[in-house]
Design an enzyme around this catalytic site. Structure first.
Site, PDB file in Angstrom:
ATOM      1  N   LEU A 194       0.820  -1.205   0.000  1.00  0.00           N
ATOM      2  CA  LEU A 194       0.000   0.000   0.000  1.00  0.00           C
ATOM      3  C   LEU A 194       0.858   1.262   0.000  1.00  0.00           C
ATOM      4  O   LEU A 194       1.698   1.457   0.886  1.00  0.00           O
ATOM      5  CB  LEU A 194      -0.936   0.004   1.212  1.00  0.00           C
ATOM      6  CG  LEU A 194      -1.877   1.203   1.335  1.00  0.00           C
ATOM      7  CD1 LEU A 194      -2.841   1.234   0.154  1.00  0.00           C
ATOM      8  CD2 LEU A 194      -2.631   1.156   2.654  1.00  0.00           C
ATOM      9  N   ASP A 195       0.634   2.126  -0.997  1.00  0.00           N
ATOM     10  CA  ASP A 195       1.296   3.432  -1.114  1.00  0.00           C
ATOM     11  C   ASP A 195       2.818   3.331  -1.138  1.00  0.00           C
ATOM     12  O   ASP A 195       3.517   4.273  -0.744  1.00  0.00           O
ATOM     13  CB  ASP A 195       0.865   4.366   0.031  1.00  0.00           C
ATOM     14  CG  ASP A 195      -0.606   4.724  -0.048  1.00  0.00           C
ATOM     15  OD1 ASP A 195      -1.182   4.599  -1.140  1.00  0.00           O
ATOM     16  OD2 ASP A 195      -1.176   5.125   0.991  1.00  0.00           O
ATOM     17  N   GLU A 196       3.364   2.211  -1.573  1.00  0.00           N
ATOM     18  CA  GLU A 196       4.814   2.034  -1.611  1.00  0.00           C
ATOM     19  C   GLU A 196       5.338   1.831  -3.026  1.00  0.00           C
ATOM     20  O   GLU A 196       6.484   1.463  -3.216  1.00  0.00           O
ATOM     21  CB  GLU A 196       5.213   0.824  -0.747  1.00  0.00           C
ATOM     22  CG  GLU A 196       4.999   1.023   0.747  1.00  0.00           C
ATOM     23  CD  GLU A 196       5.907   2.091   1.331  1.00  0.00           C
ATOM     24  OE1 GLU A 196       7.040   2.239   0.837  1.00  0.00           O
ATOM     25  OE2 GLU A 196       5.472   2.786   2.268  1.00  0.00           O
TER      26      GLU A 196
END
Length: 268
Positions: A194-196
């Site tokens: 997530l969001d990486e």
């Protein structure tokens, strides 16, 4: 030659170049690729050739926050977003009328914990049926599972606020209480983490103590919309920033790959 940009990645020792050109003899792309192969092989180059006149097919996804969707639809309508929007997928009916009024197909798919695999199967059916080349999460508030992320690797773009998660309202209220002087947003490729995913574009807006909570929300939405639109442009024009990896610099402020600020997120 119309345009040329290049840079050295000092971390990996690799050199990157993007060149835009027009064949004066009117040579077709395949013929140019055949002629360039021996040169690429001689220098062990990893390369791709793209047709600059090709309009990429994009599928937008949205939930209940419409600022990014409305911004992209406006840019698309006036010709400032050179993609073909083949549809909008949403887990809510909130923006059905907005989408249909733009003569764009609207696909509603309610997502729950129980039916998520079925909903994502429907999503991939739309992707394949429409020939989608790029999926844009315009504030789509569902986390995609590993399967679509892997199948559409480097072809799904998301944007989010820089600070704490998961709620935008809580994020901006936290910033308001702390009287932060910057509000920022990041656009990146979607991965299972997530969001990486690899960062494409970032930007910030400066604020003052005189701003209200409502101002924080409004400014944050503006920054996020602009960053997402620029990320799409970077992707469809194969800009150097669109092939970057996600490197974190703790304690450093966010920078835009399009600005001459001395920091880039180097590619693989």
């Amino acid at each position: 030659m119309v345009d040329s940009s290049q840079f050295d990645d000092l971390h990996t020792g690799k050199f990157f170049m993007r060149v835009s050109f027009i064949s004066e003899e009117g040579a077709e792309r395949k013929a140019i690729e055949v002629g360039f192969h021996p040169i690429a092989d001689e220098f062990c180059m990893s390369w791709n050739m793209h047709d600059g006149t090709h309009r990429m097919k994009g599928l937008l996804m949205v939930s209940n926050f419409g600022h990014c969707l409305n911004d992209l639809l406006c840019r698309w309508q006036i010709g400032a977003l050179p993609i073909d929007i083949v549809g909008v997928v949403s887990n809510h009916m909130t923006y059905q009328k907005v989408v249909v009024n733009h003569d764009i197909p609207f696909h509603h798919s309610k997502v729950t914990k129980e039916n998520k695999p079925k909903a994502e199967a429907q999503l991939m059916h739309v992707v394949e049926e429409t020939g989608t080349e790029l999926v844009v999460l315009a504030r789509y508030m569902q986390i995609l599972s590993d399967a679509p992320c892997q199948k559409m690797s480097r072809r799904i773009i998301n944007s989010h606020h820089h600070s704490c998660r998961p709620s935008r309202a809580r994020t901006l209220q936290t910033g308001f209480r702390a009287r932060r002087e910057l509000i920022g947003a990041t656009a990146h490729y979607v991965t299972a983490d997530l969001d990486e995913g690899p960062i494409i574009e970032q930007d910030v807006a400066r604020i003052t103590h005189a701003r209200s909570t409502e101002d924080y929300v409004s400014i944050g939405r503006d920054v996020e919309s602009q960053v997402l639109a620029r990320a799409i442009h970077a992707h469809i024009t194969i800009a150097p920033s669109s092939i970057g990896t996600n490197r974190r610099f703790p304690g450093k402020p966010p920078f835009s790959p399009f600005r001459n600020d001395g920091l880039r997120w180097p590619p693989d």
